[in-house]
Design an enzyme around this catalytic site. Structure first.
Site, PDB file in Angstrom:
ATOM      1  N   GLY A 219     -51.433 -33.290  15.608  1.00  9.64           N
ATOM      2  CA  GLY A 219     -50.348 -32.874  16.519  1.00  9.64           C
ATOM      3  C   GLY A 219     -48.770 -33.383  16.300  1.00  9.64           C
TER       4      GLY A 219
ATOM      5  N   TRP B  21     -46.500 -32.734  14.185  1.00 10.75           N
ATOM      6  CA  TRP B  21     -45.573 -31.739  13.986  1.00 10.75           C
ATOM      7  C   TRP B  21     -45.556 -31.115  15.360  1.00 10.75           C
ATOM      8  CZ3 TRP B  21     -44.959 -28.204   9.005  1.00 10.75           C
ATOM      9  CH2 TRP B  21     -44.512 -29.214   7.786  1.00 10.75           C
TER      10      TRP B  21
ATOM     11  N   ASP C 219     -55.620 -24.884  15.665  1.00 12.56           N
ATOM     12  CA  ASP C 219     -56.528 -25.503  14.540  1.00 12.56           C
ATOM     13  C   ASP C 219     -58.075 -25.266  14.970  1.00 12.56           C
ATOM     14  OD1 ASP C 219     -55.561 -28.168  12.863  1.00 12.56           O
ATOM     15  OD2 ASP C 219     -57.790 -28.107  13.451  1.00 12.56           O
TER      16      ASP C 219
ATOM     17  N   ASP D 135     -59.524 -20.159  14.493  1.00 11.35           N
ATOM     18  CA  ASP D 135     -58.800 -19.412  13.311  1.00 11.35           C
ATOM     19  C   ASP D 135     -57.731 -18.741  13.194  1.00 11.35           C
ATOM     20  OD1 ASP D 135     -58.818 -18.532  10.493  1.00 11.35           O
ATOM     21  OD2 ASP D 135     -60.641 -18.435   9.997  1.00 11.35           O
TER      22      ASP D 135
ATOM     23  N   ASP E 293     -48.529 -27.541   8.205  1.00 15.21           N
ATOM     24  CA  ASP E 293     -48.776 -28.682   7.119  1.00 15.21           C
ATOM     25  C   ASP E 293     -50.208 -28.776   6.805  1.00 15.21           C
ATOM     26  OD1 ASP E 293     -47.849 -31.013   5.957  1.00 15.21           O
ATOM     27  OD2 ASP E 293     -48.743 -32.179   7.480  1.00 15.21           O
TER      28      ASP E 293
ATOM     29  N   LYS F  59     -47.224 -25.843   3.604  1.00 16.23           N
ATOM     30  CA  LYS F  59     -47.415 -26.704   2.574  1.00 16.23           C
ATOM     31  C   LYS F  59     -48.322 -26.026   1.578  1.00 16.23           C
ATOM     32  CE  LYS F  59     -50.106 -30.618   3.539  1.00 16.23           C
ATOM     33  NZ  LYS F  59     -50.291 -31.966   3.900  1.00 16.23           N
TER      34      LYS F  59
END
Length: 203
Positions: A51, A53, A69, A85, A109, A149
């Site tokens: 958490g 970000w 998540d 998901d 990320d 990312k």
């Protein structure tokens, strides 16, 4: 926590500042250099646990901040968290509902669990990036922004090329907070074209 983490100056700085992970400084740098998040943006963070970000996003925007998540995220004020998901259509529908139907920015990320085999890990990271791009193309409003990312390697250029089909401005960016020797690179995509054709499936 291994000694290599506790000796990490960025990690120590993050803990002192109250962030849940050192990755907070990566997003802060990305924002400072690229201006991805605007004051009233609704933002979705994919792979948001633990958490850090979300903590940064909460301070950058007065809009809605939603973290998704597979694992539970410890609650924080001003943030909505969803366990699920993000490729699941039902989860995507809930995200739209929580965002009030308007998503301005998607960030991620997220990273696959690393095996130590460079080519395998890079391919899995690219696959995760493809999923994040497909999600962004599904939920973003025209003109929206995205940060995901990825890992440098032979497939990275293909993911960049695919992203350019859907955003007017796309670049790779490596943060100063990234660990020395790491192949991680962020894709900074701005000004979504509003199209999502061909944004699914393998490159």
């Amino acid at each position: 926590m291994g000694s290599q983490w506790t000796k990490d100056s960025v990690y120590r700085k993050a803990m002192k500042a109250g962030y849940r992970a050192r990755a907070a400084y990566k997003l802060l740098e990305i924002q400072q250099r690229n201006g991805i998040i605007r004051p009233d943006d609704n933002v979705v963070d994919l792979g948001a646990a633990p958490g850090s970000w979300l903590q940064v996003l909460r301070d950058l925007t007065d809009g809605r901040v939603i973290g998704v998540d597979l694992n539970p995220i410890a609650p924080m004020e001003g943030v909505t968290t969803i366990v699920g998901d993000f490729t699941d259509p039902l989860v995507q529908e809930r995200i739209r509902e929580e965002a009030g139907g308007v998503v301005s920015v998607v960030v991620s990320d997220a990273s696959p669990k690393l095996s130590g085999q460079k080519s395998y890990d890079q391919a899995r990271a690219i696959g995760l990036g493809e999923d994040a791009l497909a999600f962004a193309c599904t939920v973003l409003k025209p003109g929206g922004n995205m940060v995901i990312k990825s890992f440098q390697g032979e497939l990275f250029g293909e993911l960049i090329a695919e992203t350019r089909k859907h955003f007017y401005s796309v670049r790779g960016y490596r943060t100063k907070a990234s660990r020395k020797g790491s192949a991680e690179t962020y894709i900074i995509a701005k000004n979504f074209k509003g199209t999502c054709d061909d944004a699914e499936g393998p490159l």
